[in-house]
Design a protein around this motif. Structure first.
Motif, PDB file in Angstrom:
ATOM      1  N   ARG A 191     111.215 140.593  88.048  1.00 58.10           N
ATOM      2  CA  ARG A 191     110.529 140.553  86.755  1.00 58.10           C
ATOM      3  C   ARG A 191     109.628 141.776  86.597  1.00 58.10           C
ATOM      4  O   ARG A 191     109.618 142.432  85.560  1.00 58.10           O
ATOM      5  CB  ARG A 191     109.669 139.282  86.645  1.00 58.10           C
ATOM      6  CG  ARG A 191     110.431 137.993  86.491  1.00 58.10           C
ATOM      7  CD  ARG A 191     109.475 136.814  86.516  1.00 58.10           C
ATOM      8  NE  ARG A 191     108.584 136.814  85.375  1.00 58.10           N
ATOM      9  CZ  ARG A 191     108.757 136.085  84.288  1.00 58.10           C
ATOM     10  NH1 ARG A 191     109.807 135.287  84.176  1.00 58.10           N
ATOM     11  NH2 ARG A 191     107.885 136.131  83.293  1.00 58.10           N
ATOM     12  N   THR A 195     109.949 145.282  83.963  1.00 59.81           N
ATOM     13  CA  THR A 195     108.944 145.829  83.040  1.00 59.81           C
ATOM     14  C   THR A 195     108.686 147.300  83.339  1.00 59.81           C
ATOM     15  O   THR A 195     108.501 148.111  82.426  1.00 59.81           O
ATOM     16  CB  THR A 195     107.609 145.061  83.121  1.00 59.81           C
ATOM     17  OG1 THR A 195     107.037 145.205  84.420  1.00 59.81           O
ATOM     18  CG2 THR A 195     107.803 143.589  82.806  1.00 59.81           C
ATOM     19  N   ARG A 199     109.038 150.403  80.714  1.00 54.39           N
ATOM     20  CA  ARG A 199     107.897 151.281  80.466  1.00 54.39           C
ATOM     21  C   ARG A 199     108.268 152.746  80.693  1.00 54.39           C
ATOM     22  O   ARG A 199     107.834 153.630  79.947  1.00 54.39           O
ATOM     23  CB  ARG A 199     106.708 150.893  81.353  1.00 54.39           C
ATOM     24  CG  ARG A 199     106.068 149.600  80.928  1.00 54.39           C
ATOM     25  CD  ARG A 199     104.643 149.389  81.349  1.00 54.39           C
ATOM     26  NE  ARG A 199     104.247 149.901  82.620  1.00 54.39           N
ATOM     27  CZ  ARG A 199     103.258 150.779  82.780  1.00 54.39           C
ATOM     28  NH1 ARG A 199     102.615 151.242  81.730  1.00 54.39           N
ATOM     29  NH2 ARG A 199     102.925 151.175  83.968  1.00 54.39           N
ATOM     30  N   ASN A 215     101.498 148.045  76.434  1.00 53.06           N
ATOM     31  CA  ASN A 215     101.878 147.383  77.674  1.00 53.06           C
ATOM     32  C   ASN A 215     103.199 146.654  77.480  1.00 53.06           C
ATOM     33  O   ASN A 215     103.643 146.427  76.354  1.00 53.06           O
ATOM     34  CB  ASN A 215     100.798 146.413  78.152  1.00 53.06           C
ATOM     35  CG  ASN A 215     100.947 146.113  79.627  1.00 53.06           C
ATOM     36  OD1 ASN A 215     101.004 147.021  80.449  1.00 53.06           O
ATOM     37  ND2 ASN A 215     101.053 144.847  79.982  1.00 53.06           N
ATOM     38  N   VAL A 216     103.833 146.307  78.576  1.00 50.43           N
ATOM     39  CA  VAL A 216     105.126 145.640  78.558  1.00 50.43           C
ATOM     40  C   VAL A 216     105.010 144.339  79.346  1.00 50.43           C
ATOM     41  O   VAL A 216     104.451 144.331  80.446  1.00 50.43           O
ATOM     42  CB  VAL A 216     106.211 146.536  79.194  1.00 50.43           C
ATOM     43  CG1 VAL A 216     107.566 145.850  79.161  1.00 50.43           C
ATOM     44  CG2 VAL A 216     106.280 147.881  78.482  1.00 50.43           C
ATOM     45  N   GLU A 217     105.530 143.238  78.796  1.00 49.60           N
ATOM     46  CA  GLU A 217     105.504 141.973  79.515  1.00 49.60           C
ATOM     47  C   GLU A 217     106.836 141.245  79.363  1.00 49.60           C
ATOM     48  O   GLU A 217     107.507 141.334  78.325  1.00 49.60           O
ATOM     49  CB  GLU A 217     104.359 141.086  79.031  1.00 49.60           C
ATOM     50  CG  GLU A 217     104.447 140.653  77.590  1.00 49.60           C
ATOM     51  CD  GLU A 217     103.347 139.689  77.195  1.00 49.60           C
ATOM     52  OE1 GLU A 217     103.253 139.363  76.000  1.00 49.60           O
ATOM     53  OE2 GLU A 217     102.579 139.246  78.072  1.00 49.60           O
ATOM     54  N   VAL A 218     107.225 140.535  80.425  1.00 48.07           N
ATOM     55  CA  VAL A 218     108.455 139.734  80.400  1.00 48.07           C
ATOM     56  C   VAL A 218     108.148 138.396  79.739  1.00 48.07           C
ATOM     57  O   VAL A 218     107.256 137.667  80.172  1.00 48.07           O
ATOM     58  CB  VAL A 218     108.989 139.513  81.824  1.00 48.07           C
ATOM     59  CG1 VAL A 218     110.188 138.564  81.795  1.00 48.07           C
ATOM     60  CG2 VAL A 218     109.392 140.836  82.461  1.00 48.07           C
ATOM     61  N   ILE A 233     111.997 141.032  76.912  1.00 46.05           N
ATOM     62  CA  ILE A 233     110.777 141.800  77.168  1.00 46.05           C
ATOM     63  C   ILE A 233     110.096 142.174  75.855  1.00 46.05           C
ATOM     64  O   ILE A 233     110.754 142.608  74.907  1.00 46.05           O
ATOM     65  CB  ILE A 233     111.097 143.063  77.989  1.00 46.05           C
ATOM     66  CG1 ILE A 233     111.417 142.662  79.434  1.00 46.05           C
ATOM     67  CG2 ILE A 233     109.948 144.069  77.947  1.00 46.05           C
ATOM     68  CD1 ILE A 233     111.751 143.815  80.343  1.00 46.05           C
TER      69      ILE A 233
END
Length: 297
Positions: A191, A195, A199, A215-218, A233
């Motif tokens: 995971r 990300t 990114r 920002n990047v989040e799953v 994502i």
């Protein structure tokens, strides 16, 4: 694997100002890309552990964020705190600087180094220097002004003198059995790595246009019986105008980012990947301490 008394295992922190090549160095040391690289400052936000094991040593690398002094907010305060906490628990520090280019921002990091931890001066990007005498004098000057346990001049990008650097670092690691299996290269989850890959593509295709507060989040990560990894994502930005920039005309920019990220994930995970990436606006997230904790920052 040799687990005799002579085997050594320990932690190595890779520290330096943004863009000196810390992530590139770690990726080449372990032989696989797990830390994102970009010309844009402050791309690394988490302590990424890379692991390299040979017949006599296990090196556990910690790739810290560069100290950030230009932008003061809750995000950067937390990043700086991460660096100081990391350094207190390692066996040796690589202080990475760019050949012929050391300034106040580089040297102010030295005051954060614990006195009990040996520091190896790592002069990177030697391949860009034509005047080797100039480089020799540059290194000698640094060695005279600061107390370093060892020194090595390398080119992380081209893999030059990295073996010699590892041999010097080995001397400062404690004897003991390996902490991780021999084939393991990182303690990070798929995971997290997903990300990081997204990114990196964002940094690569947006360049200077990329919003600093991003920002990047799953949102979901599932594995089907066939082995297909289905990954959703979200990219967090601060303003609606930034959302349009990331998506691009007719969605072409985000599509290109998603496609290249999926290809890299399939190589890293050795599996088919279905990837869906979209952009979400959350105003003020970079100053929201509670939200940063939820993201694990």
């Amino acid at each position: 694997m040799n687990d005799s008394l002579g085997f050594r295992c320990g932690f190595v922190a890779i520290v330096g100002r943004p863009n000196v090549g810390k992530s590139t160095l770690m990726n080449h040391l372990i032989g696989q890309k797990i830390s994102i690289t970009s010309k844009k400052a402050q791309t690394t936000r988490h302590k990424i552990t890379g692991i390299y094991t040979d017949h006599e040593t296990q090196f556990i690398f910690v790739d810290t964020p560069g100290f950030q002094t230009k932008h003061r907010n809750a995000l950067n305060d937390r990043l700086n705190q991460n660096v100081t906490e990391t350094l207190a628990g390692v066996d040796v520090i690589f202080w990475v600087v760019e050949a012929l280019n050391v300034g106040h921002e580089d040297e102010q990091l030295l005051k954060f180094f614990p006195k009990h931890v040996p520091v190896i001066l790592v002069v990177n990007k030697q391949d860009k220097v034509k005047d080797k005498l100039h480089l020799h004098n540059f290194v000698n000057d640094l060695m005279q002004r600061h107390h370093f346990a060892q020194m090595e001049v390398v080119s992380a990008k081209h893999g030059q003198r990295l073996g010699e650097l590892l041999q010097k670092a080995r001397l400062f690691l404690p004897e003991g059995i390996p902490l991780y299996p021999e084939e393991m290269i990182t303690d990070k989850s798929e995971r997290f790595l997903a990300t990081e890959i997204v990114r990196e593509k964002l940094f690569r295709y947006m360049g200077e246009e990329l919003p600093y507060a991003m920002n990047v989040e799953v949102e979901s990560f599932t594995v089907e019986e066939s082995g297909l990894k289905r990954i959703h994502i979200a990219v967090l930005v601060d303003k609606d105008s930034q959302k349009g920039m990331l998506i691009g005309k007719s969605g072409e920019k985000l599509k290109k980012i998603s496609t290249e990220a999926r290809i890299d994930m399939e190589k890293l995970f050795d599996a088919k990947v279905f990837l869906k990436v979209w952009v979400k606006v959350k105003s003020g997230w970079a100053d929201d301490v509670r939200f940063l904790k939820e993201l694990g920052l």
